[in-house]
Write a protein that holds these residues in place. Structure first.
Motif, PDB file in Angstrom:
ATOM      1  N   VAL A   1       0.868  -1.177   0.000  1.00 23.81           N
ATOM      2  CA  VAL A   1       0.000   0.000   0.000  1.00 23.81           C
ATOM      3  C   VAL A   1       0.907   1.231   0.000  1.00 23.81           C
ATOM      4  CG1 VAL A   1      -1.777  -1.215   1.327  1.00 23.81           C
ATOM      5  CG2 VAL A   1      -0.155   0.272   2.527  1.00 23.81           C
ATOM      6  N   LEU A   2       0.402   2.299  -0.583  1.00 27.45           N
ATOM      7  CA  LEU A   2       1.139   3.569  -0.572  1.00 27.45           C
ATOM      8  C   LEU A   2       0.556   4.429   0.541  1.00 27.45           C
ATOM      9  CD1 LEU A   2       3.329   5.234  -2.076  1.00 27.45           C
ATOM     10  CD2 LEU A   2       1.458   6.289  -3.361  1.00 27.45           C
ATOM     11  N   ILE A   3       1.412   4.846   1.449  1.00 29.65           N
ATOM     12  CA  ILE A   3       0.951   5.606   2.620  1.00 29.65           C
ATOM     13  C   ILE A   3       1.375   7.069   2.497  1.00 29.65           C
ATOM     14  CG2 ILE A   3       1.175   5.838   5.137  1.00 29.65           C
ATOM     15  CD1 ILE A   3       1.831   2.786   5.153  1.00 29.65           C
ATOM     16  N   LYS A   4       0.420   7.956   2.675  1.00 28.75           N
ATOM     17  CA  LYS A   4       0.726   9.389   2.778  1.00 28.75           C
ATOM     18  C   LYS A   4       1.094   9.620   4.239  1.00 28.75           C
ATOM     19  CE  LYS A   4      -1.262  13.849   1.497  1.00 28.75           C
ATOM     20  NZ  LYS A   4      -1.235  14.619   2.731  1.00 28.75           N
ATOM     21  N   VAL A   5       2.350   9.943   4.468  1.00 30.07           N
ATOM     22  CA  VAL A   5       2.894   9.960   5.826  1.00 30.07           C
ATOM     23  C   VAL A   5       2.391  11.176   6.611  1.00 30.07           C
ATOM     24  CG1 VAL A   5       5.059  10.116   7.160  1.00 30.07           C
ATOM     25  CG2 VAL A   5       4.941   8.662   5.109  1.00 30.07           C
ATOM     26  N   ALA A   6       1.889  10.898   7.833  1.00 31.01           N
ATOM     27  CA  ALA A   6       1.493  11.984   8.745  1.00 31.01           C
ATOM     28  C   ALA A   6       2.611  12.284   9.724  1.00 31.01           C
ATOM     29  CB  ALA A   6       0.228  11.584   9.496  1.00 31.01           C
ATOM     30  N   GLY A   7       3.458  11.289   9.951  1.00 25.84           N
ATOM     31  CA  GLY A   7       4.579  11.494  10.861  1.00 25.84           C
ATOM     32  C   GLY A   7       5.366  10.221  11.074  1.00 25.84           C
ATOM     33  N   PHE A   8       6.502  10.367  11.741  1.00 27.20           N
ATOM     34  CA  PHE A   8       7.348   9.192  12.014  1.00 27.20           C
ATOM     35  C   PHE A   8       8.018   9.357  13.368  1.00 27.20           C
ATOM     36  CE2 PHE A   8       9.589  12.154   9.177  1.00 27.20           C
ATOM     37  CZ  PHE A   8      10.747  12.434   9.880  1.00 27.20           C
ATOM     38  N   ALA A   9       8.467   8.226  13.918  1.00 23.16           N
ATOM     39  CA  ALA A   9       9.166   8.235  15.207  1.00 23.16           C
ATOM     40  C   ALA A   9      10.617   7.824  14.989  1.00 23.16           C
ATOM     41  CB  ALA A   9       8.483   7.279  16.172  1.00 23.16           C
ATOM     42  N   LEU A  10      11.467   8.269  15.905  1.00 30.55           N
ATOM     43  CA  LEU A  10      12.912   7.997  15.785  1.00 30.55           C
ATOM     44  C   LEU A  10      13.323   6.866  16.722  1.00 30.55           C
ATOM     45  CD1 LEU A  10      12.546  10.927  14.662  1.00 30.55           C
ATOM     46  CD2 LEU A  10      14.823  11.421  15.547  1.00 30.55           C
ATOM     47  N   ASN A  11      14.356   6.151  16.310  1.00 30.72           N
ATOM     48  CA  ASN A  11      14.944   5.103  17.137  1.00 30.72           C
ATOM     49  C   ASN A  11      16.461   5.272  17.150  1.00 30.72           C
ATOM     50  OD1 ASN A  11      12.767   3.068  17.975  1.00 30.72           O
ATOM     51  ND2 ASN A  11      12.307   3.426  15.811  1.00 30.72           N
TER      52      ASN A  11
ATOM     53  N   LEU B   1      18.454  15.646  19.774  1.00 32.09           N
ATOM     54  CA  LEU B   1      17.903  15.180  21.052  1.00 32.09           C
ATOM     55  C   LEU B   1      18.030  13.657  21.200  1.00 32.09           C
ATOM     56  CD1 LEU B   1      16.417  15.935  23.678  1.00 32.09           C
ATOM     57  CD2 LEU B   1      14.263  15.608  22.444  1.00 32.09           C
ATOM     58  N   LEU B   2      17.888  12.952  20.087  1.00 32.90           N
ATOM     59  CA  LEU B   2      17.960  11.478  20.105  1.00 32.90           C
ATOM     60  C   LEU B   2      19.275  10.987  20.714  1.00 32.90           C
ATOM     61  CD1 LEU B   2      16.645   8.767  19.074  1.00 32.90           C
ATOM     62  CD2 LEU B   2      17.815   9.178  16.891  1.00 32.90           C
ATOM     63  N   GLU B   3      20.330  11.760  20.508  1.00 34.27           N
ATOM     64  CA  GLU B   3      21.646  11.346  21.003  1.00 34.27           C
ATOM     65  C   GLU B   3      21.943  11.872  22.398  1.00 34.27           C
ATOM     66  OE1 GLU B   3      23.374  12.580  17.251  1.00 34.27           O
ATOM     67  OE2 GLU B   3      24.465  10.694  17.266  1.00 34.27           O
ATOM     68  N   GLN B   4      20.962  12.556  22.987  1.00 30.71           N
ATOM     69  CA  GLN B   4      21.149  13.043  24.358  1.00 30.71           C
ATOM     70  C   GLN B   4      20.273  12.228  25.301  1.00 30.71           C
ATOM     71  OE1 GLN B   4      19.942  17.114  24.040  1.00 30.71           O
ATOM     72  NE2 GLN B   4      21.650  17.669  22.735  1.00 30.71           N
ATOM     73  N   ARG B   5      20.589  12.301  26.565  1.00 31.06           N
ATOM     74  CA  ARG B   5      19.739  11.688  27.587  1.00 31.06           C
ATOM     75  C   ARG B   5      18.456  12.498  27.616  1.00 31.06           C
ATOM     76  NH1 ARG B   5      22.607   8.534  31.317  1.00 31.06           N
ATOM     77  NH2 ARG B   5      21.145   7.115  32.340  1.00 31.06           N
ATOM     78  N   HIS B   6      17.360  11.926  27.170  1.00 37.30           N
ATOM     79  CA  HIS B   6      16.110  12.692  27.136  1.00 37.30           C
ATOM     80  C   HIS B   6      15.070  12.042  28.028  1.00 37.30           C
ATOM     81  CE1 HIS B   6      14.327   9.670  24.482  1.00 37.30           C
ATOM     82  NE2 HIS B   6      15.454   9.668  23.823  1.00 37.30           N
ATOM     83  N   ARG B   7      13.985  12.764  28.268  1.00 44.50           N
ATOM     84  CA  ARG B   7      12.971  12.213  29.161  1.00 44.50           C
ATOM     85  C   ARG B   7      12.286  11.033  28.479  1.00 44.50           C
ATOM     86  NH1 ARG B   7       7.694  14.544  29.176  1.00 44.50           N
ATOM     87  NH2 ARG B   7       7.356  15.988  27.477  1.00 44.50           N
ATOM     88  N   PRO B   8      11.666  10.139  29.277  1.00 42.69           N
ATOM     89  CA  PRO B   8      11.103   8.920  28.706  1.00 42.69           C
ATOM     90  C   PRO B   8      10.090   9.192  27.598  1.00 42.69           C
ATOM     91  CG  PRO B   8      11.133   8.763  31.090  1.00 42.69           C
ATOM     92  CD  PRO B   8      11.526  10.175  30.743  1.00 42.69           C
ATOM     93  N   GLY B   9      10.031   8.284  26.650  1.00 41.36           N
ATOM     94  CA  GLY B   9       9.065   8.389  25.564  1.00 41.36           C
ATOM     95  C   GLY B   9       9.749   8.535  24.224  1.00 41.36           C
ATOM     96  N   LYS B  10       8.932   8.602  23.184  1.00 42.03           N
ATOM     97  CA  LYS B  10       9.471   8.656  21.824  1.00 42.03           C
ATOM     98  C   LYS B  10       9.672  10.086  21.353  1.00 42.03           C
ATOM     99  CE  LYS B  10      10.093   5.576  19.566  1.00 42.03           C
ATOM    100  NZ  LYS B  10      11.302   4.684  19.549  1.00 42.03           N
ATOM    101  N   ILE B  11      10.677  10.246  20.537  1.00 49.02           N
ATOM    102  CA  ILE B  11      10.890  11.504  19.808  1.00 49.02           C
ATOM    103  C   ILE B  11      10.195  11.320  18.454  1.00 49.02           C
ATOM    104  CG2 ILE B  11      12.613  13.015  18.755  1.00 49.02           C
ATOM    105  CD1 ILE B  11      14.564  11.936  20.960  1.00 49.02           C
ATOM    106  N   ILE B  12       9.285  12.236  18.159  1.00 44.67           N
ATOM    107  CA  ILE B  12       8.510  12.073  16.929  1.00 44.67           C
ATOM    108  C   ILE B  12       8.589  13.338  16.063  1.00 44.67           C
ATOM    109  CG2 ILE B  12       6.963  10.412  18.045  1.00 44.67           C
ATOM    110  CD1 ILE B  12       4.783  12.539  18.120  1.00 44.67           C
TER     111      ILE B  12
END
Ligand SMILES: NC(=O)c1ccc[n+]([C@@H]2O[C@H](COP(=O)([O-])OP(=O)(O)OC[C@H]3O[C@@H](n4cnc5c(N)ncnc54)[C@H](OP(=O)(O)O)[C@@H]3O)[C@@H](O)[C@H]2O)c1
Length: 304
Positions: A30-40, A290-301
């Motif tokens: 399926v082709l998805i029109k992206v609304a957003g993404f999360a980082l890992n 921010l992904l490479e820093q100690r950040h508060r719990p949860g996902k960076i989106i």
């Protein structure tokens, strides 16, 4: 279409806007029109060039595994989704883009009225936790699980999936994250600093600390006949049975995503947003910093 990627390895500043052709729609995609993404953390490792040996990729590289969006077109053989369905999806790469094509086995429909911010980051961390606990280890209710890095993305999922299974769960994280880890439902919280002097043992000890730190401390807490699991490469000599668990292509995404969304709908699974950035080059650069820093719990989106 616009995507966010890089033509050389380096800091977050290497991200640029890259115009690519819209991905091709094959019969089972399926082709998805992206609304957003999360980082890992993997995205940052890719950007730093740390996977150049095990996963050589041509430039430009557009990272991104966790995506949410609306189906814009479906392949000829796809019968289980419709144009207009809102889905979360799991990719190997390429989610930092306006559009992405994914197999119908790599997506799951998001129930109406679900805030997209709350589910966009579930895919990679949730699929990892699901496949480790429920497929590989076949976790049983009578087992005790100790999760190091319980405040992290994968750790949060491990805690909640193990609790959903009925297991006794001990969460280990920095003392500053005690309240967060406790409200995930752990039976006991131990701070990382106190772990070496705490006698508590567990049948399964899982190291989900970013970068695989604190391996030695965790090994000491494996009960007799227990097992130590690391999400990162492991090289400490030990008589304790160990398992290095890393994402594999044969992971069963579809049942994992259905399971995760079902738990979420029952209010038994949460993954807070640590920070949200704009769907722009500057937004992606700031998110990676921010992904490479100690950040508060949860996902960076990153959301549109
Ligand atoms: N994301 C995935 O889908 C996935 C899949 C397979 C493997 N992995 C690997 O598993 C590990 C955990 O991934 P994750 O996505 O859960 O990571 P994460 O959310 O960024 O971090 C997990 C936890 O590590 C702790 N930590 C200790 N030292 C840290 C440091 N110097 N910088 C940042 N965090 C630190 C933090 O807990 P406290 O602050 O409470 O100490 C943090 O909550 C990573 O090494 C990753 O590469 C991830």
């Amino acid at each position: 279409m616009q995507s966010f990627g890089f033509n050389r390895f380096g800091t977050a500043a290497v991200f640029e806007s890259i115009i690519q052709p819209t991905p091709e729609l094959t019969p089972r995609r399926v082709l998805i029109k992206v609304a957003g993404f999360a980082l890992n953390p993997y995205d940052a490792a890719l950007r730093r060039g740390e996977h150049v040996q095990d996963r050589p990729l041509p430039f430009p590289i557009v990272p991104g595994t966790d995506v949410v969006g609306t189906i814009a077109a479906i392949g000829a053989q796809v019968t289980d989704y419709q144009v207009g369905d809102v889905v979360i999806g799991h990719s190997y790469l390429g989610a930092y883009a306006e559009k992405i094509a994914l197999s119908h086995n790599k997506i799951a429909k998001v129930p109406a009225d679900t805030p997209l911010d709350a589910v966009v980051g579930l895919t990679s961390v949730g699929i990892t936790a699901y496949n480790l606990l429920l497929v590989k280890l076949q976790l049983r209710a009578e087992q005790t699980v100790l999760v190091q890095g319980a405040s992290g993305g994968v750790g949060s999922m491990l805690v909640q999936l193990a609790k959903a299974r009925g297991s006794h769960v001990i969460g280990v994280a920095s003392a500053t994250n005690a309240a967060y880890v406790r409200q995930l439902g752990v039976d006991q919280f131990i701070s990382t600093a106190a772990l070496p002097t705490t006698p508590q043992t567990a049948d399964i000890v899982i190291n989900a600390v970013n970068g695989g730190r604190e391996q030695t401390a965790g090994l000491a807490h494996v009960a007799k006949n227990g097992r130590y699991v690391s999400l990162m490469p492991f090289s400490i000599a030990t008589s304790v049975p160990t398992l290095v668990f890393q994402p594999e292509k044969q992971f069963r995404d579809r049942p994992a995503l259905a399971y995760l969304l079902n738990l979420y709908a029952q209010h038994r699974l949460q993954l807070p947003v640590a920070a949200k950035f704009a769907f722009t080059v500057a937004g992606v650069q700031a998110a990676h910093t921010l992904l490479e820093q100690r950040h508060r719990p949860g996902k960076i989106i990153v959301m549109k």
